[in-house]
Write a protein that holds these residues in place. Structure first.
Motif, PDB file in Angstrom:
ATOM      1  N   THR A  33       0.843  -1.206   0.000  1.00 55.20           N
ATOM      2  CA  THR A  33       0.000   0.000   0.000  1.00 55.20           C
ATOM      3  C   THR A  33       0.874   1.251   0.000  1.00 55.20           C
ATOM      4  O   THR A  33       2.034   1.224   0.410  1.00 55.20           O
ATOM      5  N   ALA A  34       0.281   2.324  -0.450  1.00 54.41           N
ATOM      6  CA  ALA A  34       0.913   3.645  -0.414  1.00 54.41           C
ATOM      7  C   ALA A  34      -0.208   4.675  -0.460  1.00 54.41           C
ATOM      8  O   ALA A  34      -1.354   4.346  -0.761  1.00 54.41           O
ATOM      9  N   ALA A  35       0.127   5.909  -0.180  1.00 58.33           N
ATOM     10  CA  ALA A  35      -0.886   6.963  -0.229  1.00 58.33           C
ATOM     11  C   ALA A  35      -0.285   8.226  -0.815  1.00 58.33           C
ATOM     12  O   ALA A  35       0.897   8.516  -0.638  1.00 58.33           O
ATOM     13  N   GLN A  36      -1.134   8.925  -1.532  1.00 57.88           N
ATOM     14  CA  GLN A  36      -0.792  10.254  -2.027  1.00 57.88           C
ATOM     15  C   GLN A  36      -1.905  11.161  -1.524  1.00 57.88           C
ATOM     16  O   GLN A  36      -3.018  11.131  -2.054  1.00 57.88           O
ATOM     17  N   GLY A  37      -1.617  11.898  -0.456  1.00 60.14           N
ATOM     18  CA  GLY A  37      -2.666  12.679   0.176  1.00 60.14           C
ATOM     19  C   GLY A  37      -3.721  11.752   0.751  1.00 60.14           C
ATOM     20  O   GLY A  37      -3.418  10.822   1.482  1.00 60.14           O
ATOM     21  N   GLU A  38      -4.968  11.978   0.378  1.00 63.15           N
ATOM     22  CA  GLU A  38      -6.089  11.179   0.870  1.00 63.15           C
ATOM     23  C   GLU A  38      -6.383   9.971  -0.005  1.00 63.15           C
ATOM     24  O   GLU A  38      -7.364   9.275   0.218  1.00 63.15           O
ATOM     25  N   HIS A  39      -5.562   9.705  -0.996  1.00 58.21           N
ATOM     26  CA  HIS A  39      -5.845   8.657  -1.977  1.00 58.21           C
ATOM     27  C   HIS A  39      -4.948   7.441  -1.774  1.00 58.21           C
ATOM     28  O   HIS A  39      -3.819   7.412  -2.264  1.00 58.21           O
ATOM     29  N   PRO A  40      -5.443   6.401  -1.062  1.00 59.31           N
ATOM     30  CA  PRO A  40      -4.641   5.200  -0.891  1.00 59.31           C
ATOM     31  C   PRO A  40      -4.659   4.344  -2.156  1.00 59.31           C
ATOM     32  O   PRO A  40      -5.634   4.329  -2.902  1.00 59.31           O
ATOM     33  N   VAL A  41      -3.561   3.659  -2.399  1.00 56.51           N
ATOM     34  CA  VAL A  41      -3.478   2.674  -3.471  1.00 56.51           C
ATOM     35  C   VAL A  41      -2.894   1.399  -2.890  1.00 56.51           C
ATOM     36  O   VAL A  41      -2.237   1.417  -1.846  1.00 56.51           O
ATOM     37  N   GLY A  42      -3.125   0.301  -3.573  1.00 57.49           N
ATOM     38  CA  GLY A  42      -2.557  -0.961  -3.124  1.00 57.49           C
ATOM     39  C   GLY A  42      -2.697  -2.020  -4.186  1.00 57.49           C
ATOM     40  O   GLY A  42      -3.522  -1.907  -5.092  1.00 57.49           O
ATOM     41  N   PHE A  43      -1.870  -3.053  -4.076  1.00 57.83           N
ATOM     42  CA  PHE A  43      -1.910  -4.156  -5.020  1.00 57.83           C
ATOM     43  C   PHE A  43      -1.394  -5.419  -4.351  1.00 57.83           C
ATOM     44  O   PHE A  43      -0.637  -5.350  -3.379  1.00 57.83           O
ATOM     45  N   THR A  44      -1.812  -6.553  -4.873  1.00 59.57           N
ATOM     46  CA  THR A  44      -1.351  -7.846  -4.387  1.00 59.57           C
ATOM     47  C   THR A  44      -0.010  -8.156  -5.025  1.00 59.57           C
ATOM     48  O   THR A  44       0.162  -7.992  -6.237  1.00 59.57           O
ATOM     49  N   ALA A  45       0.929  -8.605  -4.205  1.00 58.44           N
ATOM     50  CA  ALA A  45       2.269  -8.932  -4.689  1.00 58.44           C
ATOM     51  C   ALA A  45       2.686 -10.318  -4.207  1.00 58.44           C
ATOM     52  O   ALA A  45       2.480 -10.659  -3.051  1.00 58.44           O
ATOM     53  N   THR A  46       3.249 -11.090  -5.116  1.00 54.88           N
ATOM     54  CA  THR A  46       3.860 -12.364  -4.735  1.00 54.88           C
ATOM     55  C   THR A  46       5.372 -12.295  -4.940  1.00 54.88           C
ATOM     56  O   THR A  46       6.050 -13.307  -4.805  1.00 54.88           O
ATOM     57  N   SER A  47       5.861 -11.103  -5.241  1.00 52.84           N
ATOM     58  CA  SER A  47       7.294 -10.919  -5.505  1.00 52.84           C
ATOM     59  C   SER A  47       8.037 -10.334  -4.304  1.00 52.84           C
ATOM     60  O   SER A  47       9.177  -9.884  -4.451  1.00 52.84           O
ATOM     61  N   LEU A  48       7.432 -10.334  -3.134  1.00 53.50           N
ATOM     62  CA  LEU A  48       8.059  -9.758  -1.948  1.00 53.50           C
ATOM     63  C   LEU A  48       9.254 -10.605  -1.522  1.00 53.50           C
ATOM     64  O   LEU A  48       9.169 -11.828  -1.467  1.00 53.50           O
ATOM     65  N   ASN A  49      10.355  -9.924  -1.215  1.00 52.15           N
ATOM     66  CA  ASN A  49      11.565 -10.607  -0.742  1.00 52.15           C
ATOM     67  C   ASN A  49      12.180  -9.860   0.422  1.00 52.15           C
ATOM     68  O   ASN A  49      12.160  -8.630   0.462  1.00 52.15           O
ATOM     69  N   SER A  50      12.773 -10.621   1.330  1.00 54.56           N
ATOM     70  CA  SER A  50      13.631 -10.054   2.354  1.00 54.56           C
ATOM     71  C   SER A  50      15.001  -9.886   1.700  1.00 54.56           C
ATOM     72  O   SER A  50      15.541 -10.839   1.133  1.00 54.56           O
ATOM     73  N   VAL A  51      15.555  -8.691   1.738  1.00 56.37           N
ATOM     74  CA  VAL A  51      16.821  -8.419   1.059  1.00 56.37           C
ATOM     75  C   VAL A  51      17.995  -8.447   2.035  1.00 56.37           C
ATOM     76  O   VAL A  51      19.026  -9.041   1.755  1.00 56.37           O
ATOM     77  N   ALA A  52      17.842  -7.783   3.176  1.00 57.82           N
ATOM     78  CA  ALA A  52      18.933  -7.712   4.154  1.00 57.82           C
ATOM     79  C   ALA A  52      18.345  -7.501   5.538  1.00 57.82           C
ATOM     80  O   ALA A  52      17.268  -6.928   5.688  1.00 57.82           O
ATOM     81  N   ALA A  53      19.089  -7.970   6.550  1.00 53.05           N
ATOM     82  CA  ALA A  53      18.675  -7.760   7.933  1.00 53.05           C
ATOM     83  C   ALA A  53      19.247  -6.461   8.492  1.00 53.05           C
ATOM     84  O   ALA A  53      18.633  -5.823   9.339  1.00 53.05           O
ATOM     85  N   GLU A  54      20.423  -6.057   8.006  1.00 55.27           N
ATOM     86  CA  GLU A  54      21.072  -4.848   8.511  1.00 55.27           C
ATOM     87  C   GLU A  54      21.594  -4.019   7.353  1.00 55.27           C
ATOM     88  O   GLU A  54      22.591  -4.404   6.750  1.00 55.27           O
ATOM     89  N   PRO A  55      20.944  -2.964   6.965  1.00 51.45           N
ATOM     90  CA  PRO A  55      19.677  -2.502   7.508  1.00 51.45           C
ATOM     91  C   PRO A  55      18.527  -3.393   7.038  1.00 51.45           C
ATOM     92  O   PRO A  55      18.685  -4.109   6.035  1.00 51.45           O
ATOM     93  N   PRO A  56      17.381  -3.351   7.698  1.00 53.99           N
ATOM     94  CA  PRO A  56      16.259  -4.225   7.327  1.00 53.99           C
ATOM     95  C   PRO A  56      15.620  -3.771   6.009  1.00 53.99           C
ATOM     96  O   PRO A  56      14.894  -2.786   5.973  1.00 53.99           O
ATOM     97  N   LEU A  57      15.929  -4.500   4.927  1.00 51.55           N
ATOM     98  CA  LEU A  57      15.457  -4.141   3.592  1.00 51.55           C
ATOM     99  C   LEU A  57      14.562  -5.220   3.004  1.00 51.55           C
ATOM    100  O   LEU A  57      14.805  -6.418   3.199  1.00 51.55           O
ATOM    101  N   THR A  93      -9.249  -9.022  -4.254  1.00 52.09           N
ATOM    102  CA  THR A  93      -9.690  -7.634  -4.431  1.00 52.09           C
ATOM    103  C   THR A  93      -8.524  -6.739  -4.819  1.00 52.09           C
ATOM    104  O   THR A  93      -8.625  -5.941  -5.756  1.00 52.09           O
ATOM    105  N   PHE A  94      -7.393  -6.873  -4.133  1.00 52.02           N
ATOM    106  CA  PHE A  94      -6.240  -6.027  -4.420  1.00 52.02           C
ATOM    107  C   PHE A  94      -5.539  -6.426  -5.719  1.00 52.02           C
ATOM    108  O   PHE A  94      -4.734  -5.656  -6.244  1.00 52.02           O
ATOM    109  N   ALA A  95      -5.860  -7.604  -6.246  1.00 53.77           N
ATOM    110  CA  ALA A  95      -5.297  -8.036  -7.533  1.00 53.77           C
ATOM    111  C   ALA A  95      -6.187  -7.638  -8.712  1.00 53.77           C
ATOM    112  O   ALA A  95      -5.735  -7.620  -9.858  1.00 53.77           O
ATOM    113  N   ARG A  96      -7.456  -7.326  -8.436  1.00 53.38           N
ATOM    114  CA  ARG A  96      -8.440  -7.057  -9.484  1.00 53.38           C
ATOM    115  C   ARG A  96      -8.320  -5.631 -10.000  1.00 53.38           C
ATOM    116  O   ARG A  96      -8.374  -4.663  -9.240  1.00 53.38           O
TER     117      ARG A  96
END
Length: 169
Positions: A33-57, A93-96
């Motif tokens: 999710t993200a927001a620009q002012g009062e307008h939230p947006v969002g999408f379904t993701a299956t590409s999420l990855n943990s990149v690093a612990a330090e810093p937490p990316l 819903t977030f994928a549609r």
């Protein structure tokens, strides 16, 4: 291209080949999710990855033709929500395309840095975007966690073979 012993003849790389191969890769399901002012947006993701612990990316991919891209491309902070097995409808819903993703029955609130935080998820993070890397028709977003909650109840939702599943399936 020649066949390898005991294997089928390889196919030339193409978008269809990549989709076919990754349909066999089980992945956790997240909503970004993200927001620009009062307008939230969002999408379904299956590409999420943990990149690093330090810093937490973390990282995720987003299509540059996505309706969420204009906001994500400018957002300083984004939300990452790990969905539970009880949230397949939310994931759909977030994928549609064209769905009013933040309308009921979706429940959410404005969280740290004004990022939309979805209720009832297994875990969530608010992250500061540190890089956007062009990648074909997508962009890879790399973000550093600044706040979150890992204590939601339940088991994760999984995406495999083009469908949402529970670990018991």
């Amino acid at each position: 291209m020649t066949a390898l012993p005991g294997l089928a003849t390889p196919r030339l790389a193409s978008p269809d080949l990549l989709r076919s191969v990754f349909r066999r890769h089980a992945a956790g399901v997240a909503v970004i999710t993200a927001a620009q002012g009062e307008h939230p947006v969002g999408f379904t993701a299956t590409s999420l990855n943990s990149v690093a612990a330090e810093p937490p990316l973390v990282s995720f991919g987003i299509g540059t033709a996505s309706s969420s891209w204009p906001v994500v491309s400018q957002a300083e902070h984004i939300g990452v929500h790990i969905l539970g097995e009880h949230q397949s409808e939310l994931a759909a819903t977030f994928a549609r395309s064209g769905a009013d993703r933040f309308a009921p029955p979706t429940t959410w609130r404005s969280g740290p840095e004004g990022v939309p935080v979805i209720d009832g998820v297994l875990a969530w993070l608010v992250c500061r975007v540190v890089a956007r890397v062009p990648a074909g028709d997508h962009c890879i977003v790399i973000a550093q966690a600044v706040a979150g909650d890992p204590d939601g109840a339940g088991r994760p939702l999984v995406y495999h073979q083009g469908r949402f599943h529970t670990l018991g399936d």
